[in-house]
Scaffold this motif. Structure first.
Motif, mmCIF file in Angstrom:
data_model
loop_
_atom_site.group_PDB
_atom_site.id
_atom_site.type_symbol
_atom_site.label_atom_id
_atom_site.label_comp_id
_atom_site.label_asym_id
_atom_site.label_seq_id
_atom_site.Cartn_x
_atom_site.Cartn_y
_atom_site.Cartn_z
ATOM 1 N N THR A 46 0.837 -1.192 0.000
ATOM 2 C CA THR A 46 0.000 0.000 0.000
ATOM 3 C C THR A 46 0.876 1.248 0.000
ATOM 4 O OG1 THR A 46 -1.622 -1.211 1.273
ATOM 5 C CG2 THR A 46 -1.851 1.180 1.238
ATOM 6 N N MET A 47 0.413 2.265 -0.727
ATOM 7 C CA MET A 47 1.165 3.518 -0.848
ATOM 8 C C MET A 47 1.019 4.343 0.432
ATOM 9 S SD MET A 47 2.859 5.681 -2.954
ATOM 10 C CE MET A 47 2.453 5.378 -4.638
ATOM 11 N N PRO A 48 2.137 4.625 1.130
ATOM 12 C CA PRO A 48 2.066 5.558 2.263
ATOM 13 C C PRO A 48 1.659 6.941 1.758
ATOM 14 C CG PRO A 48 4.148 4.358 2.243
ATOM 15 C CD PRO A 48 3.465 4.087 0.931
ATOM 16 N N SER A 49 1.296 7.823 2.670
ATOM 17 C CA SER A 49 0.889 9.153 2.241
ATOM 18 C C SER A 49 2.048 9.860 1.545
ATOM 19 C CB SER A 49 0.391 9.978 3.428
ATOM 20 O OG SER A 49 1.442 10.177 4.340
ATOM 21 N N LEU A 50 1.696 10.668 0.576
ATOM 22 C CA LEU A 50 2.699 11.372 -0.229
ATOM 23 C C LEU A 50 3.074 12.696 0.415
ATOM 24 C CD1 LEU A 50 1.054 10.803 -3.698
ATOM 25 C CD2 LEU A 50 3.192 9.802 -2.904
ATOM 26 N N PRO A 51 4.334 13.099 0.250
ATOM 27 C CA PRO A 51 4.696 14.444 0.688
ATOM 28 C C PRO A 51 4.015 15.460 -0.228
ATOM 29 C CG PRO A 51 6.488 13.474 -0.555
ATOM 30 C CD PRO A 51 5.433 12.410 -0.398
ATOM 31 N N PRO A 52 3.820 16.684 0.231
ATOM 32 C CA PRO A 52 3.216 17.686 -0.654
ATOM 33 C C PRO A 52 4.115 17.971 -1.854
ATOM 34 C CG PRO A 52 3.969 18.696 1.393
ATOM 35 C CD PRO A 52 4.171 17.220 1.532
ATOM 36 N N ILE A 53 3.500 18.110 -3.006
ATOM 37 C CA ILE A 53 4.229 18.508 -4.218
ATOM 38 C C ILE A 53 4.058 20.021 -4.311
ATOM 39 C CG2 ILE A 53 4.455 18.210 -6.710
ATOM 40 C CD1 ILE A 53 5.019 15.670 -4.987
ATOM 41 N N VAL A 56 6.651 14.078 -18.429
ATOM 42 C CA VAL A 56 6.998 14.541 -17.084
ATOM 43 C C VAL A 56 7.718 15.886 -17.145
ATOM 44 C CG1 VAL A 56 8.373 14.026 -15.025
ATOM 45 C CG2 VAL A 56 7.004 12.220 -16.109
ATOM 46 N N LEU A 57 8.673 16.023 -18.056
ATOM 47 C CA LEU A 57 9.360 17.315 -18.193
ATOM 48 C C LEU A 57 8.383 18.429 -18.552
ATOM 49 C CD1 LEU A 57 12.688 16.292 -19.936
ATOM 50 C CD2 LEU A 57 12.479 17.499 -17.757
ATOM 51 N N ASP A 58 7.490 18.180 -19.485
ATOM 52 C CA ASP A 58 6.491 19.192 -19.861
ATOM 53 C C ASP A 58 5.640 19.588 -18.658
ATOM 54 O OD1 ASP A 58 7.389 19.246 -22.476
ATOM 55 O OD2 ASP A 58 5.718 18.072 -23.284
ATOM 56 N N HIS A 59 5.210 18.586 -17.893
ATOM 57 C CA HIS A 59 4.378 18.837 -16.710
ATOM 58 C C HIS A 59 5.130 19.695 -15.689
ATOM 59 C CE1 HIS A 59 1.610 18.058 -13.393
ATOM 60 N NE2 HIS A 59 2.656 17.704 -12.667
ATOM 61 N N TYR A 69 12.395 -1.239 -2.700
ATOM 62 C CA TYR A 69 12.612 0.038 -2.025
ATOM 63 C C TYR A 69 11.351 0.881 -1.883
ATOM 64 C CZ TYR A 69 17.467 -1.121 -1.937
ATOM 65 O OH TYR A 69 18.649 -1.755 -1.668
ATOM 66 N N HIS A 70 10.290 0.529 -2.578
ATOM 67 C CA HIS A 70 9.026 1.269 -2.447
ATOM 68 C C HIS A 70 8.520 1.168 -1.009
ATOM 69 C CE1 HIS A 70 5.053 2.826 -3.132
ATOM 70 N NE2 HIS A 70 4.523 1.698 -2.683
ATOM 71 N N GLY A 71 8.321 2.299 -0.384
ATOM 72 C CA GLY A 71 7.837 2.321 0.985
ATOM 73 C C GLY A 71 8.926 2.100 2.018
ATOM 74 N N TYR A 72 10.138 1.793 1.573
ATOM 75 C CA TYR A 72 11.256 1.590 2.493
ATOM 76 C C TYR A 72 12.029 2.899 2.669
ATOM 77 C CZ TYR A 72 15.295 -0.583 4.698
ATOM 78 O OH TYR A 72 16.299 -0.913 5.569
ATOM 79 N N ASN A 73 12.522 3.452 1.563
ATOM 80 C CA ASN A 73 13.191 4.748 1.647
ATOM 81 C C ASN A 73 12.792 5.688 0.505
ATOM 82 O OD1 ASN A 73 14.579 3.642 -0.475
ATOM 83 N ND2 ASN A 73 16.588 3.726 0.491
ATOM 84 N N CYS A 74 11.838 5.254 -0.296
ATOM 85 C CA CYS A 74 11.283 6.099 -1.359
ATOM 86 C C CYS A 74 9.868 5.614 -1.652
ATOM 87 C CB CYS A 74 12.146 6.036 -2.618
ATOM 88 S SG CYS A 74 12.179 4.417 -3.423
ATOM 89 N N LEU A 75 9.163 6.370 -2.439
ATOM 90 C CA LEU A 75 7.862 5.947 -2.934
ATOM 91 C C LEU A 75 7.971 5.807 -4.445
ATOM 92 C CD1 LEU A 75 5.455 8.204 -0.827
ATOM 93 C CD2 LEU A 75 6.071 5.812 -0.440
ATOM 94 N N VAL A 76 7.430 4.729 -4.972
ATOM 95 C CA VAL A 76 7.501 4.444 -6.401
ATOM 96 C C VAL A 76 6.104 4.581 -6.976
ATOM 97 C CG1 VAL A 76 8.061 2.705 -8.147
ATOM 98 C CG2 VAL A 76 9.459 2.883 -6.065
ATOM 99 N N MET A 77 6.010 5.265 -8.108
ATOM 100 C CA MET A 77 4.727 5.439 -8.781
ATOM 101 C C MET A 77 4.963 5.604 -10.273
ATOM 102 S SD MET A 77 3.913 9.407 -7.757
ATOM 103 C CE MET A 77 4.195 9.044 -6.043
ATOM 104 N N GLU A 78 3.904 5.448 -11.042
ATOM 105 C CA GLU A 78 4.008 5.714 -12.476
ATOM 106 C C GLU A 78 3.884 7.209 -12.724
ATOM 107 O OE1 GLU A 78 1.273 3.242 -14.634
ATOM 108 O OE2 GLU A 78 2.473 1.447 -14.244
ATOM 109 N N ALA A 79 4.364 7.642 -13.866
ATOM 110 C CA ALA A 79 4.368 9.059 -14.216
ATOM 111 C C ALA A 79 2.965 9.646 -14.226
ATOM 112 C CB ALA A 79 5.047 9.265 -15.567
ATOM 113 N N THR A 90 1.832 13.083 -12.410
ATOM 114 C CA THR A 90 1.339 14.265 -13.134
ATOM 115 C C THR A 90 -0.100 14.610 -12.774
ATOM 116 O OG1 THR A 90 0.739 12.927 -15.075
ATOM 117 C CG2 THR A 90 2.928 13.974 -15.068
ATOM 118 N N ASN A 91 -0.799 13.713 -12.108
ATOM 119 C CA ASN A 91 -2.164 13.993 -11.660
ATOM 120 C C ASN A 91 -2.233 14.478 -10.214
ATOM 121 O OD1 ASN A 91 -3.814 13.489 -13.990
ATOM 122 N ND2 ASN A 91 -3.215 11.351 -13.797
#
Length: 194
Positions: free
Chosen positions: A3-10, A45-48, A175-185, A189-190
């Motif tokens: 499960t995805m932990p809460s995200l930091p604010p972007i 991603v760069l455009d966004h 490493y997802h949820g261990y020391n980083c969060l992994v997600m698709e682009a 972007t959403n």
């Protein structure tokens, strides 16, 4: 993946996109065959990020015997790659725009002796969004250093590539949820930018 932990604010003021080794010397077969949509994802991603005025920073590898002490051991471990040195020529889709900083590294680590950390601190960056090549090498080493330096790290899975798809998937899952969060682009972007 768990499960995805809460995200930091972007945030415009504290989030940066870090492009790691998006270079022609690395986006070669088998990576181009295993990750054929990488360039399309990089453009999106760069455009966004540029449209939303997020800081964009590039790190590129340049291997030099005098500055890359790991090369002899690397070539011992990988004799088929002897003489295959990193050249900091970006992919067309990943060329920096005016005002975007480019840091040259001589190791797998985007932070080691590059000035990247000082620059990000000066810009008050807290959250790093990472995409690049090669997942098991420079992406992973750079993510580890970012974590150790206190950054909140998001890794864009489809914005990265490796010479082995299983290795890529396993590293990101480990490493997802261990020391980083992994997600698709698309997920990144959403996200709302505050």
């Amino acid at each position: 993946m768990p499960t995805m932990p809460s995200l930091p604010p972007i945030s415009h003021s504290s989030t940066a996109l870090l492009c790691v080794d998006l270079q022609t010397c690395y986006y070669q077969p088998p990576i181009t065959e295993l990750f054929p949509n990488l360039e399309e994802v990089v453009v999106k991603v760069l455009d966004h990020c540029r449209k939303n005025k997020l800081e964009v920073v590039h790190v590129r590898q340049e291997d030099q015997r005098s500055l890359s002490p790991w090369l002899d051991w690397w070539e011992h471990l990988h004799p088929e790659q002897a003489g295959d040195l990193g050249v900091p020529l970006p992919l067309d889709c990943a060329t920096q725009e005016r005002g975007e900083q480019v840091f040259i590294k001589n190791t797998f680590d985007g932070f080691l002796k590059t000035g990247l950390h000082d620059y990000l601190r000066m810009k008050k960056v807290k959250t790093l969004v990472v995409m690049g090549l090669i997942t098991r090498a420079c992406v992973l080493n750079t993510v580890m250093s970012a974590f150790n330096l206190g950054y909140q790290v998001l890794v864009l899975s489809d914005g990265c590539g490796d010479r082995d798809e299983k290795v890529h998937t396993n590293i990101l899952a480990a490493y997802h949820g261990y020391n980083c969060l992994v997600m698709e682009a698309d997920m990144f972007t959403n996200l709302e930018i505050v």
